[in-house]
Design a protein around this motif. Structure first.
Motif, mmCIF file in Angstrom:
data_model
loop_
_atom_site.group_PDB
_atom_site.id
_atom_site.type_symbol
_atom_site.label_atom_id
_atom_site.label_comp_id
_atom_site.label_asym_id
_atom_site.label_seq_id
_atom_site.Cartn_x
_atom_site.Cartn_y
_atom_site.Cartn_z
ATOM 1 N N HIS A 1 0.864 -1.176 0.000
ATOM 2 C CA HIS A 1 0.000 0.000 0.000
ATOM 3 C C HIS A 1 0.904 1.231 0.000
ATOM 4 C CE1 HIS A 1 -3.571 2.284 0.328
ATOM 5 N NE2 HIS A 1 -3.636 2.409 1.646
ATOM 6 N N THR B 1 1.428 4.286 0.692
ATOM 7 C CA THR B 1 0.909 5.422 1.452
ATOM 8 C C THR B 1 1.831 6.631 1.418
ATOM 9 O OG1 THR B 1 1.913 4.492 3.453
ATOM 10 C CG2 THR B 1 -0.396 3.948 3.013
ATOM 11 N N GLN B 2 3.107 6.432 1.073
ATOM 12 C CA GLN B 2 4.065 7.543 1.095
ATOM 13 C C GLN B 2 4.636 7.860 -0.291
ATOM 14 O OE1 GLN B 2 5.758 5.188 4.536
ATOM 15 N NE2 GLN B 2 6.615 7.201 4.979
ATOM 16 N N GLY C 1 5.705 2.887 1.666
ATOM 17 C CA GLY C 1 4.359 2.733 2.205
ATOM 18 C C GLY C 1 4.316 1.649 3.257
ATOM 19 N N ASP D 1 -5.151 0.766 -5.354
ATOM 20 C CA ASP D 1 -4.193 1.415 -4.463
ATOM 21 C C ASP D 1 -3.369 0.394 -3.690
ATOM 22 O OD1 ASP D 1 -6.317 0.552 -2.898
ATOM 23 O OD2 ASP D 1 -6.439 2.374 -1.693
#
Length: 305
Positions: free
Chosen positions: A248, A250-251, A265, A293
């Motif tokens: 995932h 996320t960053q 992430g 995602d």
């Protein structure tokens, strides 16, 4: 035996864009090349017919899901269900060309099972559609498949703990080898280069934080006594890797714009399998970010025939 586990991003909006599902179906067909077993999370219940029809056309003629539970609970006004949207569930399917067969969905029960003398019978989640337990027949054994999606604790509080605990305790008490546990656990927060696991809320005090930490550690490491291993880590180890090691991003705003090893992430998606399934390869496929995602997690296993 090839297994694919994937969060297909069907939580929001209520109607997942048709184009996204079409791209995901194309990915399963062309990039993943028809895995023997697919375990999908966050399948939007409003797109159930599309998913069933498309997968059947691909040859996934044995298919089970929890979208019926999601629909029934989503239409309930009995507390606490008005606080949950129950928009999506899980789906597991077997391809007709596979040597595994007889996919059977199992329903949880607190009346029957190896629970004599137990203080808890391990079915207390308000979101049962997030846990799909099924079996398939191998050449000379029955394989338990647990397809799990742990909801974000920031949105649903202790429901994440309940989903993880229900799954862990049911496998510990009731499943014989071989067993396969896969899905999006929304855990851990991070992993250190030496293999140390850092759960969410590990730096907080209090009973809820302690239960949170224990639930994450149990589901990720606690099944080793049952002969089950984290297949990705067993194959690749920890530290800096030359491959994608998060699921995932996320960053990383655009994970497709950087090499797989540079995506930052969380490693939320896992595949934990019995030793006697003989894992041979495991990877997160960077190309899957084109239509979700989450990156798909793919493993190749060689169960004894």
């Amino acid at each position: 035996m090839k297994v694919l586990s994937w969060n297909v991003q069907g939580a929001f909006p209520y109607y997942t864009p048709i184009e996204r599902i079409e791209n995901q179906i194309q990915y399963i067909r062309e990039s993943a090349e028809y895995p023997d077993i697919i375990a999908l999370n966050e399948v939007n219940r409003f797109r159930r017919d599309m998913w069933v029809d498309e997968l059947t056309d691909l040859g996934y003629t044995e298919l089970v899901h929890t979208l019926d539970w999601a629909e029934e609970l989503g239409e309930s006004d009995v507390p606490p269900h008005q606080d949950f949207n129950h928009v999506n569930g899980n789906l597991t399917a077997v391809h007709k060309s596979s040597h595994v067969h007889s996919l059977t969905r199992l329903s949880p029960s607190i009346r029957n099972g190896p629970w004599d003398g137990a203080d808890l019978k391990d079915w207390d989640t308000n979101m049962p559609e997030k846990i799909l337990h099924a079996t398939v027949e191998l050449a000379d054994s029955t394989l338990d498949i647990w397809n799990v999606r742990a909801v974000p604790g920031s949105m649903h509080g202790e429901e994440k703990i309940k989903i993880l605990n229900n799954t862990y305790n049911r496998i510990r008490r009731g499943c014989q080898s071989p067993c396969l546990l896969t899905g999006d656990f929304n855990a851990p927060d991070r992993e250190l280069a030496d293999g140390t696991l850092i759960p969410w809320r590990n730096d907080q005090g209090g009973d809820i934080a302690d239960k949170w930490v224990t639930a994450e550690r149990n589901i990720l490491r606690g099944l080793e006594d049952n002969g089950m291993v984290d297949v990705f880590r067993e194959q690749h180890g920890y530290g800096d890797l030359d491959i994608l090691d998060v699921s995932h991003a996320t960053q990383t705003d655009d994970p497709l714009a950087v090499p797989p090893a540079d995506v930052e992430g969380k490693r939320f998606d896992h595949l934990i399998a019995s030793h006697d399934l003989h894992p041979e390869a495991c990877w997160y496929d960077h190309d899957g970010f084109r239509c979700s995602d989450h990156a798909p997690l793919i493993a190749e296993l060689r169960p004894e025939s």
